[in-house]
Design a protein around this motif. Structure first.
Motif, PDB file in Angstrom:
ATOM      1  N   THR A  50      26.487  47.932  34.903  1.00  0.00           N
ATOM      2  CA  THR A  50      27.543  48.915  34.579  1.00  0.00           C
ATOM      3  C   THR A  50      26.683  49.980  33.773  1.00  0.00           C
ATOM      4  N   GLU A  51      26.989  50.955  34.003  1.00  0.00           N
ATOM      5  CA  GLU A  51      26.380  51.815  33.194  1.00  0.00           C
ATOM      6  C   GLU A  51      26.294  51.438  31.861  1.00  0.00           C
ATOM      7  N   GLN A  52      27.365  51.388  30.982  1.00  0.00           N
ATOM      8  CA  GLN A  52      27.287  50.697  29.596  1.00  0.00           C
ATOM      9  C   GLN A  52      26.125  49.446  29.108  1.00  0.00           C
ATOM     10  N   GLN A  87      21.064  57.280  40.226  1.00  0.00           N
ATOM     11  CA  GLN A  87      20.706  55.824  39.481  1.00  0.00           C
ATOM     12  C   GLN A  87      19.780  55.557  37.821  1.00  0.00           C
ATOM     13  N   SER A 138      22.798  59.854  28.551  1.00  0.00           N
ATOM     14  CA  SER A 138      23.997  59.725  29.927  1.00  0.00           C
ATOM     15  C   SER A 138      23.445  59.475  31.288  1.00  0.00           C
ATOM     16  N   TRP A 139      24.426  58.287  31.965  1.00  0.00           N
ATOM     17  CA  TRP A 139      24.185  58.238  32.858  1.00  0.00           C
ATOM     18  C   TRP A 139      24.209  58.697  33.842  1.00  0.00           C
ATOM     19  N   VAL A 162      19.262  56.482  33.845  1.00  0.00           N
ATOM     20  CA  VAL A 162      19.790  57.328  31.970  1.00  0.00           C
ATOM     21  C   VAL A 162      19.126  58.430  32.490  1.00  0.00           C
ATOM     22  N   ALA A 220      23.032  50.317  31.452  1.00  0.00           N
ATOM     23  CA  ALA A 220      22.262  50.950  30.862  1.00  0.00           C
ATOM     24  C   ALA A 220      22.280  51.063  30.046  1.00  0.00           C
ATOM     25  N   LYS A 241      17.045  52.741  37.226  1.00  0.00           N
ATOM     26  CA  LYS A 241      18.127  51.950  37.271  1.00  0.00           C
ATOM     27  C   LYS A 241      16.961  50.336  37.023  1.00  0.00           C
ATOM     28  N   GLU A 285      25.413  58.603  38.135  1.00  0.00           N
ATOM     29  CA  GLU A 285      26.038  58.361  38.955  1.00  0.00           C
ATOM     30  C   GLU A 285      24.642  58.240  40.379  1.00  0.00           C
TER      31      GLU A 285
END
Length: 86
Positions: free
Chosen positions: A50-52, A18, A12-13, A20, A54, A37, A15
């Motif tokens: 974007t998180e996607q 920053q 999961s990301w 995974v 990453a 990141k 936030e």
């Protein structure tokens, strides 16, 4: 690969960090692992917007990142109980 360290296929990301987040399991204990990141961008060779993306980059390099995490776990290189790959 050390069979006593398992990596469930979950990520999961995070936030705030920053990074995974993924989990390792060693002798029944769960160890939180993070790949920044910045590290993902080095592997990817480009900026991650974007998180996607990453998550996609993490999945693409999963095996290599799990190997790095495994080495850090075996070396007991935990940072506040977690593994951080940066």
């Amino acid at each position: 690969m050390n069979q006593s360290i398992l990596f469930p296929d979950m990520q999961s990301w995070d936030e705030a960090l920053q990074s995974v987040n993924f989990t390792a399991q060693q002798s029944g204990a769960l160890i939180e692992c993070y790949v920044t990141k910045q590290k993902l961008e080095k592997l990817f060779g480009s900026t991650i917007e974007t998180e996607q993306v990453a998550i996609e980059v993490f999945v693409e390099y999963r095996f290599d990142l799990e190997e790095l995490a495994e080495e850090l776990i075996e070396d007991e290189a935990l940072d506040e109980g977690c593994i951080v790959i940066d």
